[in-house]
Design a protein around this motif. Structure first.
Motif, PDB file in Angstrom:
ATOM      1  N   LEU A 100       0.830  -1.204   0.000  1.00 54.27           N
ATOM      2  CA  LEU A 100       0.000   0.000   0.000  1.00 54.27           C
ATOM      3  C   LEU A 100       0.866   1.256   0.000  1.00 54.27           C
ATOM      4  CD1 LEU A 100      -2.709   1.380   0.091  1.00 54.27           C
ATOM      5  CD2 LEU A 100      -2.809   0.972   2.566  1.00 54.27           C
ATOM      6  N   SER A 101       1.972   1.235   0.715  1.00 56.95           N
ATOM      7  CA  SER A 101       2.884   2.376   0.739  1.00 56.95           C
ATOM      8  C   SER A 101       3.427   2.677  -0.651  1.00 56.95           C
ATOM      9  CB  SER A 101       4.040   2.092   1.711  1.00 56.95           C
ATOM     10  OG  SER A 101       4.967   3.155   1.720  1.00 56.95           O
ATOM     11  N   GLU A 102       3.821   1.643  -1.363  1.00 54.46           N
ATOM     12  CA  GLU A 102       4.340   1.832  -2.721  1.00 54.46           C
ATOM     13  C   GLU A 102       3.247   2.326  -3.665  1.00 54.46           C
ATOM     14  OE1 GLU A 102       5.917  -2.007  -3.560  1.00 54.46           O
ATOM     15  OE2 GLU A 102       7.644  -1.777  -2.200  1.00 54.46           O
ATOM     16  N   PHE A 103       2.037   1.821  -3.487  1.00 55.19           N
ATOM     17  CA  PHE A 103       0.894   2.276  -4.289  1.00 55.19           C
ATOM     18  C   PHE A 103       0.655   3.767  -4.061  1.00 55.19           C
ATOM     19  CE2 PHE A 103      -3.698   3.192  -4.248  1.00 55.19           C
ATOM     20  CZ  PHE A 103      -4.065   2.830  -5.537  1.00 55.19           C
ATOM     21  N   ILE A 104       0.760   4.198  -2.817  1.00 50.50           N
ATOM     22  CA  ILE A 104       0.524   5.606  -2.480  1.00 50.50           C
ATOM     23  C   ILE A 104       1.610   6.500  -3.069  1.00 50.50           C
ATOM     24  CG2 ILE A 104       0.539   7.225  -0.530  1.00 50.50           C
ATOM     25  CD1 ILE A 104      -0.990   5.017   1.043  1.00 50.50           C
ATOM     26  N   ASP A 105       2.856   6.032  -3.061  1.00 50.98           N
ATOM     27  CA  ASP A 105       3.941   6.816  -3.662  1.00 50.98           C
ATOM     28  C   ASP A 105       3.633   7.131  -5.128  1.00 50.98           C
ATOM     29  OD1 ASP A 105       5.514   6.997  -1.414  1.00 50.98           O
ATOM     30  OD2 ASP A 105       6.681   5.204  -1.867  1.00 50.98           O
ATOM     31  N   VAL A 106       3.207   6.111  -5.864  1.00 50.56           N
ATOM     32  CA  VAL A 106       2.881   6.295  -7.278  1.00 50.56           C
ATOM     33  C   VAL A 106       1.666   7.202  -7.433  1.00 50.56           C
ATOM     34  CG1 VAL A 106       2.116   5.112  -9.384  1.00 50.56           C
ATOM     35  CG2 VAL A 106       3.891   4.084  -7.939  1.00 50.56           C
ATOM     36  N   ARG A 107       0.670   6.977  -6.590  1.00 53.76           N
ATOM     37  CA  ARG A 107      -0.572   7.761  -6.658  1.00 53.76           C
ATOM     38  C   ARG A 107      -0.288   9.248  -6.399  1.00 53.76           C
ATOM     39  NH1 ARG A 107      -5.913   5.864  -8.075  1.00 53.76           N
ATOM     40  NH2 ARG A 107      -7.335   7.476  -7.353  1.00 53.76           N
ATOM     41  N   LEU A 108       0.607   9.543  -5.464  1.00 50.87           N
ATOM     42  CA  LEU A 108       0.953  10.926  -5.161  1.00 50.87           C
ATOM     43  C   LEU A 108       1.626  11.593  -6.355  1.00 50.87           C
ATOM     44  CD1 LEU A 108       1.273  13.355  -3.279  1.00 50.87           C
ATOM     45  CD2 LEU A 108       3.369  12.304  -2.398  1.00 50.87           C
ATOM     46  N   GLN A 109       2.561  10.910  -6.973  1.00 43.30           N
ATOM     47  CA  GLN A 109       3.251  11.471  -8.134  1.00 43.30           C
ATOM     48  C   GLN A 109       2.265  11.755  -9.264  1.00 43.30           C
ATOM     49  OE1 GLN A 109       6.368   8.715  -9.151  1.00 43.30           O
ATOM     50  NE2 GLN A 109       7.592   9.207  -7.346  1.00 43.30           N
ATOM     51  N   GLU A 110       1.341  10.839  -9.487  1.00 39.44           N
ATOM     52  CA  GLU A 110       0.342  11.030 -10.544  1.00 39.44           C
ATOM     53  C   GLU A 110      -0.556  12.222 -10.232  1.00 39.44           C
ATOM     54  OE1 GLU A 110      -0.095   6.334 -11.934  1.00 39.44           O
ATOM     55  OE2 GLU A 110      -1.581   7.252 -10.608  1.00 39.44           O
ATOM     56  N   ALA A 111      -0.968  12.362  -8.963  1.00 42.48           N
ATOM     57  CA  ALA A 111      -1.838  13.473  -8.580  1.00 42.48           C
ATOM     58  C   ALA A 111      -1.117  14.805  -8.713  1.00 42.48           C
ATOM     59  CB  ALA A 111      -2.328  13.276  -7.143  1.00 42.48           C
ATOM     60  N   GLN A 112       0.138  14.855  -8.299  1.00 43.96           N
ATOM     61  CA  GLN A 112       0.919  16.085  -8.430  1.00 43.96           C
ATOM     62  C   GLN A 112       1.066  16.496  -9.894  1.00 43.96           C
ATOM     63  OE1 GLN A 112       4.318  14.598  -6.076  1.00 43.96           O
ATOM     64  NE2 GLN A 112       4.065  16.396  -4.768  1.00 43.96           N
ATOM     65  N   GLN A 113       1.319  15.511 -10.748  1.00 41.77           N
ATOM     66  CA  GLN A 113       1.465  15.797 -12.175  1.00 41.77           C
ATOM     67  C   GLN A 113       0.154  16.310 -12.764  1.00 41.77           C
ATOM     68  OE1 GLN A 113       2.969  12.519 -14.479  1.00 41.77           O
ATOM     69  NE2 GLN A 113       2.693  13.546 -16.437  1.00 41.77           N
ATOM     70  N   GLN A 114      -0.952  15.697 -12.364  1.00 40.61           N
ATOM     71  CA  GLN A 114      -2.254  16.116 -12.889  1.00 40.61           C
ATOM     72  C   GLN A 114      -2.599  17.530 -12.461  1.00 40.61           C
ATOM     73  OE1 GLN A 114      -5.309  13.164 -12.343  1.00 40.61           O
ATOM     74  NE2 GLN A 114      -6.979  14.594 -12.781  1.00 40.61           N
TER      75      GLN A 114
END
Length: 278
Positions: A100-114
């Motif tokens: 879940l931690s790794e999933f959140i890392d990716v999710r944060l990067q995607e949200a910041q980019q969006q």
């Protein structure tokens, strides 16, 4: 409270679900992660007056193991009712927390980019991707979907906390928030505050540690037995400025207030659940 030396993440629930439906497949999740459940007909007892002590605060955060909880749910429920908080070790497996931690890392990067591609200011944006929170520099409230690794963590929690949540909140409770609070090194300490702005009982937060939470990381501070009108009034008298963040950059600016409320840092291992009356 804000992370200082190491990355600290807390997951919170961002949509509304019927708790019974969710517990059939899941239950609360946290990177330090969290869940919010609501029930306006909660039977949580409100004491007439406060009896704060350092000894009681230490007792309040003495953790139960998941096995101890399963063996005596009523004892844990009485503990929560008395102190307004409790910690349960091993609520989510370490392997699930890591995924879940790794999933959140990716999710944060995607949200910041969006957000950046939309021409919005990440420091002030509140919407589908990020929620509202205090002291936003180096800190994010990332909203999460109830699917994939998040749902798997909920499965873990249904086994460890489901019976306790049902006993404390009843059959009509709903899940109201799901997200991850991420505090990177350099984030200021948030002002001491309650999560809700009502004296009425009926809302619980559950934080799940997605990594070991150490004192240097600025863990959540629990002020045991202040989950009542007297506790709210005491906080207001000690902090008439409320949750104002103007002095957040000053080291130790609210240490005396935390000491007056006998606040204790919720230090815990990966996979532990921190529950509190919010």
């Amino acid at each position: 409270m804000a992370g200082v030396d190491d990355e600290l993440m807390e997951a919170w629930l961002a949509e509304t679900y019927d708790l019974d439906d969710v517990l059939e497949v899941a239950a609360p999740a946290y990177k330090n992660g969290s869940l919010v459940c609501s029930n306006n007909t909660s039977d949580i007892v409100e004491p007439d007056q406060l009896h704060l002590s350092s000894h009681a605060s230490e007792l309040a955060v003495a953790p139960f193991s998941a096995n101890e909880l399963r063996g005596d749910v009523e004892a844990c429920a009485r503990h929560f009712t008395t102190y307004g908080c409790c910690i349960v070790r091993g609520a989510v497996s370490p392997s699930t927390c890591q995924i879940l931690s790794e999933f959140i890392d990716v999710r944060l990067q995607e949200a910041q980019q969006q957000v950046a591609e939309s021409g919005l200011d990440e420091r002030t944006y509140v919407g589908e991707l990020f929620g509202k929170l205090r002291c936003r520099e180096h800190r994010w409230d990332l909203k999460l979907p109830l699917e994939g690794p998040v749902l798997e963590a909920m499965h873990n929690l249904s086994q460890s906390l489901g019976e306790l949540l049902s006993q404390l909140l009843g059959p009509d409770a709903i899940l109201t928030e799901l997200s991850c609070i991420i505090s990177d090194p350099g984030a200021h300490q948030q002002p001491l505050h309650a999560d809700s702005h009502t004296d009425e009982p009926g809302m619980m937060s559950v934080l799940i540690a997605l990594q070991p939470v150490l004192p240097a990381m600025g863990p959540t501070i629990l002020c045991a037995s202040t989950h009542c009108r007297a506790g709210t009034e005491l906080l207001r008298s000690l902090k008439p400025e409320g949750a104002d963040t103007a002095r957040a950059c000053e080291p130790g600016y609210q240490d005396k207030i935390i000491d007056s409320l006998k606040g204790v840092h919720a230090v815990c291992d990966i996979g532990a659940a921190v529950l509190y009356d919010s």
